[in-house]
Design an enzyme around this catalytic site. Structure first.
Site: not given
Ligand code: BGC
Length: 384
Positions: A114-115, A140, A211, A213, A283, A320, A349
């Site tokens: 994350n950020r 990331h 990550h 999906y 998110d 997350q 996540e």
């Molecule tokens: C984030 C999203 C982001 C995505 C990227 C997630 O872990 O929280 O904001 O766009 O990852 O694919």
């Protein structure tokens, strides 16, 4: 009289139209899911071999993982009828995983999941600058984060794959040589277990996650809004409109973030809520009730069309929940050529909280020389 005679014709046309529509849906549901052709993953990148590895347990559950980014490519779970359903979004060939703007499908994320606000943080008074790759922030681990690296791979046996990677001092702006080991294990109780470990030679920050999906109705089989989700969290971390936590934690009670009892993902997602607007949906990092040395239950998700259930256990303090808001169907086609529109997959996540290096009130993500980062997450599947 004439129109009366025509009635049976209309009726039979209507019935056959309904039948073929139903058959159309059935075709989707009973689509034959397979692991992509391994040959599409065999290559050498920067002198390192890349492959697609398959894990299989005694129950015939299969997981395919490539050592490019440590990515989970397929998870084949038995549905109610015993037929395999691939519950993760992904691509048929390595080349697509390497394309720009690919949304981190199945990837191991590091050095920091994350950020980090504006890509800046300080350790012991020294400032560090990371690559900015998401608006004004770093996301990331940077453009060449762990998701885009070739990991050394060793398939120990049919159910275990060990991956290791050395992230060198200064890579993507982070201090210290970081030695990372990730072990994927498929157990006979249909769980994919991920054990993370890391050591460093200089104080650094580490926040590793995966990550993947998920679509428990089968990838390519519609959106995930009808799935139900339980999150074992009384609080979540509200964010600003660049998705950086404000630093406060908010109670979920009375908000669309209350998933303490199973709730349909889509039920409240379009509500008039500032946080949902900032996230363009869900998110957000949820603060897990229980954290410990042994993995605790974090989440339970269920596909409404298949009854496939996934329980998530983790040692991490947060998860997350990302509802696939930035998928748009315009990116690269997925396995079997399918298109992945908005919210056709969701991520859980497990991690420390976003921007922790700048939020001293959050659990620390610092790792010092001599210490060992350890984390475990388990995704366990069953079908009702
Ligand atoms: C984030 C999203 C982001 C995505 C990227 C997630 O872990 O929280 O904001 O766009 O990852 O694919």
């Amino acid at each position: 009289m004439r129109s009366f005679l025509l009635l049976p014709v209309f009726l039979s046309l209507w019935i056959s139209a309904k039948a073929s529509l139903a058959a159309g849906t059935d075709t989707l549901k009973t689509k034959t899911y397979m692991i992509p052709d391994k040959a599409n993953f065999d290559t050498t990148l920067n002198g390192k071999a890349v492959h697609l590895f398959t894990l299989e347990n005694k129950k015939h559950m299969q997981v395919a993982i490539t050592n490019y980014g440590g990515r989970v490519v397929s998870i084949l779970v038995s549905g109610k009828d015993g037929k395999p359903v691939d519950v993760v979004l992904g691509y048929d060939k390595l080349a697509t995983y390497r394309k720009k703007g690919e949304p981190y499908f199945g990837a191991l994320i590091g050095r920091y999941g994350n950020r980090i606000a504006k890509g800046k943080f300080t350790i012991d008074g020294k400032g560090y600058n990371l690559a900015i790759n998401n608006g004004v922030n770093a996301l990331h681990g940077g453009p060449a984060g762990f998701h885009a690296q070739v990991w050394d791979a060793r398939q120990v046996n049919k159910t275990t794959l060990q991956l290791s990677y050395r992230s060198v001092d200064g890579e993507e702006g982070y201090p210290g040589n970081l030695d990372v080991k990730v072990t994927y294990t498929l157990t006979d109780d249909n769980a994919l277990r991920i054990d993370y470990q890391a050591t460093t030679d200089k104080t650094t920050v580490v926040n590793l996650t995966n990550h993947t999906y998920f679509n428990l109705n089968g990838e390519g089989n519609g959106n995930i809004l009808g799935h139900t989700l339980m999150l074992n969290a009384d609080k979540f971390a509200p964010v600003d409109n660049t998705l950086i936590p404000t630093g406060q934690l908010a109670g979920v009670s009375g908000t669309p973030f209350d998933f303490r009892k199973s709730f349909r993902i889509g039920a409240r997602i379009k509500g008039d809520d500032e946080q949902l607007k900032n996230g363009k949906g869900y998110d957000h990092n949820f603060i897990l009730r229980k954290t410990g040395k042994k993995p605790e239950l974090a989440a339970v998700a269920e596909g409404d069309k298949t009854g496939i259930t996934m329980n998530v256990y983790t040692t991490e303090p947060g998860v997350q929940f990302y509802s696939g808001n930035f998928l748009n169907g315009r990116a690269y086609n997925g396995k079997g050529g399918v298109n992945y529109p908005i919210r056709s997959g969701f991520c859980l996540e497990t991690q420390h909280f976003p921007d922790s290096p700048n939020k001293p009130q959050f659990p620390s993500t610092e790792l010092k020389p001599g210490g060992t980062y350890k984390s475990t997450t388990i995704y366990q599947f069953s079908a009702k």
